[in-house]
Design an enzyme around this catalytic site. Structure first.
Site, PDB file in Angstrom:
ATOM      1  N   ARG A 120       6.148  31.676   1.855  1.00 13.96           N
ATOM      2  CA  ARG A 120       4.912  31.063   1.350  1.00 13.96           C
ATOM      3  C   ARG A 120       5.153  29.615   0.939  1.00 13.96           C
ATOM      4  NH1 ARG A 120       3.910  35.352  -2.941  1.00 13.96           N
ATOM      5  NH2 ARG A 120       5.971  35.960  -2.218  1.00 13.96           N
ATOM      6  N   TRP A 121       6.330  29.367   0.357  1.00 15.30           N
ATOM      7  CA  TRP A 121       6.669  27.999  -0.053  1.00 15.30           C
ATOM      8  C   TRP A 121       6.662  27.070   1.153  1.00 15.30           C
ATOM      9  CZ3 TRP A 121      10.648  24.662   1.233  1.00 15.30           C
ATOM     10  CH2 TRP A 121      10.814  23.550   0.397  1.00 15.30           C
ATOM     11  N   ARG A 138      12.127  38.239 -10.878  1.00 17.29           N
ATOM     12  CA  ARG A 138      11.535  38.164  -9.537  1.00 17.29           C
ATOM     13  C   ARG A 138      10.657  36.928  -9.469  1.00 17.29           C
ATOM     14  NH1 ARG A 138       9.413  42.461  -5.282  1.00 17.29           N
ATOM     15  NH2 ARG A 138       8.712  40.984  -3.718  1.00 17.29           N
ATOM     16  N   ASN A 166      13.421  44.561   5.218  1.00 24.30           N
ATOM     17  CA  ASN A 166      13.327  43.259   5.889  1.00 24.30           C
ATOM     18  C   ASN A 166      13.830  43.304   7.336  1.00 24.30           C
ATOM     19  OD1 ASN A 166      14.172  41.398   2.858  1.00 24.30           O
ATOM     20  ND2 ASN A 166      12.154  41.819   3.726  1.00 24.30           N
ATOM     21  N   ASP A 208      12.163  35.839  -4.005  1.00 22.48           N
ATOM     22  CA  ASP A 208      10.998  36.009  -3.140  1.00 22.48           C
ATOM     23  C   ASP A 208      10.134  34.744  -3.116  1.00 22.48           C
ATOM     24  OD1 ASP A 208       9.296  37.328  -1.419  1.00 22.48           O
ATOM     25  OD2 ASP A 208       8.109  38.235  -3.027  1.00 22.48           O
TER      26      ASP A 208
HETATM   27  C1  IPE Z   1      12.039  41.472  -1.420  1.00 14.62           C
HETATM   28  O1  IPE Z   1      11.152  40.551  -0.883  1.00 14.62           O
HETATM   29  C2  IPE Z   1      13.343  41.375  -0.724  1.00 14.62           C
HETATM   30  C3  IPE Z   1      14.071  40.140  -0.939  1.00 14.62           C
HETATM   31  C4  IPE Z   1      13.732  39.145  -1.723  1.00 14.62           C
HETATM   32  C5  IPE Z   1      15.282  40.030  -0.205  1.00 14.62           C
HETATM   33  P1  IPE Z   1      10.031  40.987   0.177  1.00 14.62           P
HETATM   34  O2  IPE Z   1       9.186  39.812   0.400  1.00 14.62           O
HETATM   35  O3  IPE Z   1      10.665  41.603   1.352  1.00 14.62           O
HETATM   36  O4  IPE Z   1       9.263  42.108  -0.637  1.00 14.62           O
HETATM   37  P2  IPE Z   1       7.891  42.834  -0.288  1.00 14.62           P
HETATM   38  O5  IPE Z   1       8.024  43.402   1.072  1.00 14.62           O
HETATM   39  O6  IPE Z   1       6.817  41.799  -0.368  1.00 14.62           O
HETATM   40  O7  IPE Z   1       7.741  43.867  -1.352  1.00 14.62           O
HETATM   41  C1  IPE Z   2      12.209  36.208   0.334  1.00 18.82           C
HETATM   42  O1  IPE Z   2      11.188  35.358   0.739  1.00 18.82           O
HETATM   43  C2  IPE Z   2      13.409  36.150   1.242  1.00 18.82           C
HETATM   44  C3  IPE Z   2      13.542  37.310   2.135  1.00 18.82           C
HETATM   45  C4  IPE Z   2      12.900  38.421   2.018  1.00 18.82           C
HETATM   46  C5  IPE Z   2      14.504  37.196   3.220  1.00 18.82           C
HETATM   47  P1  IPE Z   2      10.077  35.865   1.755  1.00 18.82           P
HETATM   48  O2  IPE Z   2      10.541  35.617   3.132  1.00 18.82           O
HETATM   49  O3  IPE Z   2       9.691  37.267   1.457  1.00 18.82           O
HETATM   50  O4  IPE Z   2       8.894  34.886   1.392  1.00 18.82           O
HETATM   51  P2  IPE Z   2       7.359  35.262   1.267  1.00 18.82           P
HETATM   52  O5  IPE Z   2       7.266  36.408   0.311  1.00 18.82           O
HETATM   53  O6  IPE Z   2       6.897  35.634   2.622  1.00 18.82           O
HETATM   54  O7  IPE Z   2       6.730  34.031   0.740  1.00 18.82           O
HETATM   55 MG    MG Z   3       8.296  38.120   0.224  1.00 16.48          MG
END
Ligand code: IPE
Ligand code: IPE
Ligand code: MG
Length: 242
Positions: free
Chosen positions: A25-26, A184, A69, A21
């Site tokens: 944001r990165w 995580r 997602n 995750d």
């Molecule tokens: C969890 O990340 C799913 C994956 C890393 C693939 P999310 O960014 O979707 O999680 P929530 O929605 O913030 O809990």
């Molecule tokens: C996790 O990174 C990857 C996926 C869920 C596909 P995010 O896309 O959730 O990144 P943040 O949480 O928005 O930074």
């Molecule tokens: Mg995320």
């Protein structure tokens, strides 16, 4: 407290699960589009996997896309699909040639047909590398609740009562040991529908680092932390010593 180097006596988990995750944001912090974060994240995943298997980990499950997602903007999903279209085969060849078997874990039916095909082709093509029982679960279109419901339905269809063992055999992770260490990245402290059944006794490690910046050293730090945990499985310290 536990030092910061993997040593002979460091206990290496057999199975590590990773919620990757923080890609978005990165990227945002660097004024870049989210898709750039996903690209860097996928590259980092490959490096981390290589390091994990080199350290002696046998099973790794990476969470790439959750059932939730699928509610993301279509353009972001398309970006992820393009990453799979353009890079997945090369990445998986690189990892699996270390003797790793790839398993696609989740319901991929909502994905575009060609992406589904790429995933399944890679699973099939890399099967020849299988050696030493090392496995990679690539969780995509994965949700633990959906996985559990699917398992329940298949038990119902068979008309059989389940045991904990026979139930595990109906999950995507059938035949694999449960994850011992669940990492995580990205600061959040939640499971987001990941491996809810299998992680009943996993040690949970949360890192504030965003996934693209989670280094091999950070992985080693997590493993050293794991190695220092007392795993009691309900027993007392005295019982463990015996
Ligand atoms: C969890 O990340 C799913 C994956 C890393 C693939 P999310 O960014 O979707 O999680 P929530 O929605 O913030 O809990
Ligand atoms: C996790 O990174 C990857 C996926 C869920 C596909 P995010 O896309 O959730 O990144 P943040 O949480 O928005 O930074
Ligand atoms: Mg995320």
């Amino acid at each position: 407290m536990f030092g910061n180097k993997i040593k002979e006596e460091t206990r290496i988990p057999r199975h590590i699960a990773i919620i990757m995750d923080g890609n978005g944001r990165w990227a945002k912090k660097r004024m870049m589009p989210r898709s750039y974060g996903h690209k860097q994240g996928m590259q980092r995943m490959v490096g981390l996997l290589e390091r994990a298997y080199d350290l002696g980990v046998s099973f790794v499950t990476v969470y790439a896309l959750s059932t939730e997602n699928f509610n993301r903007p279509q353009a972001e999903l398309e970006g992820l699909y393009n990453l799979i279209r353009n890079h997945f085969r090369a990445y998986m060849t690189r990892i699996c040639s270390r003797g790793v078997t790839l398993r696609i874990v989740g319901d991929i039916s909502p994905l575009p047909a060609d992406v589904q095909q790429t995933l399944l082709d890679c699973e099939r093509e890399t099967a020849e590398y299988a050696k030493d029982g090392k496995e990679l679960n690539f969780a995509i279109g994965y949700g633990a609740r959906a996985e559990i419901v699917r398992a329940v339905n298949s038990a119902v269809e068979k008309g059989e009562k389940v045991t904990e063992e026979s139930f595990s055999a109906l999950l995507y992770t059938h035949g694999e040991p449960d994850p011992e260490l669940l990492i995580r990245t990205g600061k959040e402290k939640r499971l987001s529908n990941f491996l809810l059944y299998q992680s009943a006794y996993a040690e949970l490690y949360f890192s504030d680092k965003m996934f693209p910046e989670f280094s091999d050293k950070d992985l080693e730090k997590a493993i050293i932390w794991f190695s220092g945990r007392k795993r009691r499985f309900g027993k007392t310290d005295e019982q463990i010593k015996e």
